[in-house]
Design a protein around this motif. Structure first.
Motif, PDB file in Angstrom:
ATOM      1  N   UNK A   1      57.559 -54.442 -39.003  1.00  6.45           N
ATOM      2  CA  UNK A   1      57.232 -53.218 -38.265  1.00  6.45           C
ATOM      3  C   UNK A   1      56.442 -53.542 -37.000  1.00  6.45           C
ATOM      4  N   UNK A   2      55.508 -54.481 -37.098  1.00  8.27           N
ATOM      5  CA  UNK A   2      54.715 -54.849 -35.927  1.00  8.27           C
ATOM      6  C   UNK A   2      55.548 -55.554 -34.863  1.00  8.27           C
ATOM      7  N   UNK A   3      56.560 -56.279 -35.290  1.00  4.21           N
ATOM      8  CA  UNK A   3      57.454 -56.916 -34.307  1.00  4.21           C
ATOM      9  C   UNK A   3      58.115 -55.853 -33.436  1.00  4.21           C
ATOM     10  N   UNK A   4      58.546 -54.763 -34.053  1.00  4.48           N
ATOM     11  CA  UNK A   4      59.142 -53.652 -33.311  1.00  4.48           C
ATOM     12  C   UNK A   4      58.098 -52.915 -32.483  1.00  4.48           C
ATOM     13  N   UNK A   5      56.969 -52.625 -33.118  1.00  5.21           N
ATOM     14  CA  UNK A   5      55.947 -51.788 -32.486  1.00  5.21           C
ATOM     15  C   UNK A   5      55.335 -52.456 -31.259  1.00  5.21           C
ATOM     16  N   UNK A   6      54.915 -53.706 -31.388  1.00  2.97           N
ATOM     17  CA  UNK A   6      54.275 -54.373 -30.252  1.00  2.97           C
ATOM     18  C   UNK A   6      55.276 -54.718 -29.148  1.00  2.97           C
ATOM     19  N   UNK A   7      56.523 -54.926 -29.504  1.00  4.08           N
ATOM     20  CA  UNK A   7      57.554 -55.116 -28.473  1.00  4.08           C
ATOM     21  C   UNK A   7      57.709 -53.833 -27.661  1.00  4.08           C
ATOM     22  N   UNK A   8      57.674 -52.708 -28.355  1.00  2.76           N
ATOM     23  CA  UNK A   8      57.750 -51.396 -27.694  1.00  2.76           C
ATOM     24  C   UNK A   8      56.544 -51.183 -26.779  1.00  2.76           C
TER      25      UNK A   8
ATOM     26  N   UNK B   1      53.418 -59.178 -30.227  1.00  2.64           N
ATOM     27  CA  UNK B   1      54.846 -59.029 -30.525  1.00  2.64           C
ATOM     28  C   UNK B   1      55.449 -60.381 -30.894  1.00  2.64           C
ATOM     29  N   UNK B   2      55.139 -61.405 -30.094  1.00  2.00           N
ATOM     30  CA  UNK B   2      55.664 -62.753 -30.366  1.00  2.00           C
ATOM     31  C   UNK B   2      55.153 -63.268 -31.708  1.00  2.00           C
ATOM     32  N   UNK B   3      53.851 -63.073 -31.959  1.00  3.59           N
ATOM     33  CA  UNK B   3      53.270 -63.488 -33.238  1.00  3.59           C
ATOM     34  C   UNK B   3      53.972 -62.808 -34.410  1.00  3.59           C
ATOM     35  N   UNK B   4      54.208 -61.518 -34.302  1.00  5.58           N
ATOM     36  CA  UNK B   4      54.846 -60.760 -35.383  1.00  5.58           C
ATOM     37  C   UNK B   4      56.305 -61.177 -35.579  1.00  5.58           C
ATOM     38  N   UNK B   5      57.006 -61.414 -34.476  1.00  5.88           N
ATOM     39  CA  UNK B   5      58.401 -61.857 -34.565  1.00  5.88           C
ATOM     40  C   UNK B   5      58.487 -63.211 -35.267  1.00  5.88           C
TER      41      UNK B   5
ATOM     42  N   UNK C   1      35.208 -43.517 -14.738  1.00  2.82           N
ATOM     43  CA  UNK C   1      36.662 -43.422 -14.529  1.00  2.82           C
ATOM     44  C   UNK C   1      37.418 -44.344 -15.481  1.00  2.82           C
ATOM     45  N   UNK C   2      38.603 -43.933 -15.862  1.00  4.56           N
ATOM     46  CA  UNK C   2      39.405 -44.761 -16.752  1.00  4.56           C
ATOM     47  C   UNK C   2      39.864 -46.034 -16.042  1.00  4.56           C
ATOM     48  N   UNK C   3      40.041 -47.061 -16.818  1.00  5.80           N
ATOM     49  CA  UNK C   3      40.486 -48.345 -16.280  1.00  5.80           C
ATOM     50  C   UNK C   3      42.008 -48.451 -16.383  1.00  5.80           C
ATOM     51  N   UNK C   4      42.600 -49.253 -15.509  1.00  6.82           N
ATOM     52  CA  UNK C   4      44.054 -49.415 -15.519  1.00  6.82           C
ATOM     53  C   UNK C   4      44.490 -50.401 -16.604  1.00  6.82           C
ATOM     54  N   UNK C   5      44.035 -51.640 -16.509  1.00  4.56           N
ATOM     55  CA  UNK C   5      44.260 -52.681 -17.522  1.00  4.56           C
ATOM     56  C   UNK C   5      45.736 -52.915 -17.840  1.00  4.56           C
ATOM     57  N   UNK C   6      46.600 -52.674 -16.884  1.00  7.90           N
ATOM     58  CA  UNK C   6      48.026 -52.787 -17.179  1.00  7.90           C
ATOM     59  C   UNK C   6      48.440 -54.213 -17.535  1.00  7.90           C
ATOM     60  N   UNK C   7      48.038 -55.174 -16.722  1.00  8.58           N
ATOM     61  CA  UNK C   7      48.418 -56.562 -16.993  1.00  8.58           C
ATOM     62  C   UNK C   7      47.815 -57.084 -18.295  1.00  8.58           C
ATOM     63  N   UNK C   8      46.505 -56.873 -18.545  1.00  3.67           N
ATOM     64  CA  UNK C   8      45.953 -57.308 -19.840  1.00  3.67           C
ATOM     65  C   UNK C   8      46.663 -56.668 -21.027  1.00  3.67           C
ATOM     66  N   UNK C   9      47.051 -55.386 -20.886  1.00  6.81           N
ATOM     67  CA  UNK C   9      47.743 -54.698 -21.979  1.00  6.81           C
ATOM     68  C   UNK C   9      49.122 -55.292 -22.213  1.00  6.81           C
ATOM     69  N   UNK C  10      49.820 -55.653 -21.138  1.00  3.76           N
ATOM     70  CA  UNK C  10      51.133 -56.288 -21.285  1.00  3.76           C
ATOM     71  C   UNK C  10      50.993 -57.610 -22.037  1.00  3.76           C
ATOM     72  N   UNK C  11      50.034 -58.419 -21.608  1.00  4.34           N
ATOM     73  CA  UNK C  11      49.832 -59.734 -22.231  1.00  4.34           C
ATOM     74  C   UNK C  11      49.390 -59.595 -23.682  1.00  4.34           C
TER      75      UNK C  11
END
Length: 270
Positions: A178-185, A76-80, A60-70
């Protein structure tokens, strides 16, 4: 070699202590001795990606929502931060000395502030491979563009940094932006926020514009290299142009399939 007046720039953008202490000579030497390890990382990445897909087929697929957010938020912060620290440097060269010097000057690799972020950029291409783990473990569709882009950026970045090739300041600053925009999204989507569709269109458009500019810069490096003041090599320029051209075609196709063709099908159905 063209050089920027580092003293003048230092007045405009002060360094933090970790940027001042950074040993770019040691970093460049390490990369000259170890850049080929990027092939090992790429091979390991490919094995884990496709092996992981096979492993997940019956699970079954994993959720991983919190790890993905972090994960997305940290990138995003690194790119900004990368944009904040490198864009003023590039703007200073461009506004004070013109486009040619902004492309051909090598001080992005050893200048105040930018020297740390140039090395941080190339190193970041290894941990960024972790993006794909979330796709595989969540059993989402893995497109060719995704893993091809990750592998080739890693290889080219490490290959180029060791030689401090011309155009690096443009390549890195554009990618940070571009990564600042992309990872923020990505972080916003992972957090469950509803992001307006035009923002996704903007990101892909920015990626396409980045590829067009990458081709332009590579072409100018080739042109000015013939005159002896734009340090690069023909093999590096060739790889850069092939890479950016392939990205341009792939991202343009992605834009068409995702935003134009799909929209046309939806409109026809309605």
């Amino acid at each position: 070699m063209l050089e920027v007046n580092e003293t003048d720039f230092h007045v405009q953008l002060s360094e933090y202590s970790f940027e001042r202490r950074f040993d770019e000579r040691g970093a460049i030497q390490w990369m000259q001795e170890n850049w080929s390890k990027s092939f090992m990382f790429s091979a390991l990445y490919a094995a884990l990606v496709f092996g992981g897909q096979h492993y997940m087929k019956t699970r079954p697929k994993m959720n991983l929502r919190l790890p993905l957010i972090l994960w997305s938020l940290s990138l995003a912060v690194f790119s900004i931060l990368g944009v904040i620290r490198t864009a003023p440097f590039m703007f200073h060269i461009l506004s004070s000395s013109g486009l040619r010097r902004s492309i051909c000057d090598q001080s992005f690799y050893n200048g105040p502030v930018s020297k740390f972020w140039a090395y941080a950029f190339v190193l970041s291409k290894a941990p960024e491979l972790g993006d794909t783990a979330f796709i595989v473990l969540r059993k989402q569709k893995l497109i060719f563009l995704h893993w091809y882009h990750h592998i080739t950026v890693l290889l080219y970045s490490w290959y180029s940094y060791k030689d401090m090739v011309a155009g690096g300041g443009w390549y890195m600053t554009m990618n940070y932006t571009v990564h600042a925009l992309m990872y923020s999204y990505y972080a916003a989507r992972a957090a469950g926020l509803r992001v307006p569709r035009p923002f996704a269109v903007l990101i892909t458009s920015a990626q396409i514009a980045q590829m067009v500019m990458g081709l332009t810069v590579s072409g100018l490096v080739y042109r000015w290299m013939q005159q002896g003041d734009c340090p690069s090599r023909l093999d590096n320029i060739t790889w850069a142009m092939l890479m950016y051209l392939s990205y341009l075609l792939l991202f343009s196709n992605f834009f068409y399939q995702t935003y134009l063709r799909r929209h046309a099908k939806t409109t026809k159905t309605e």
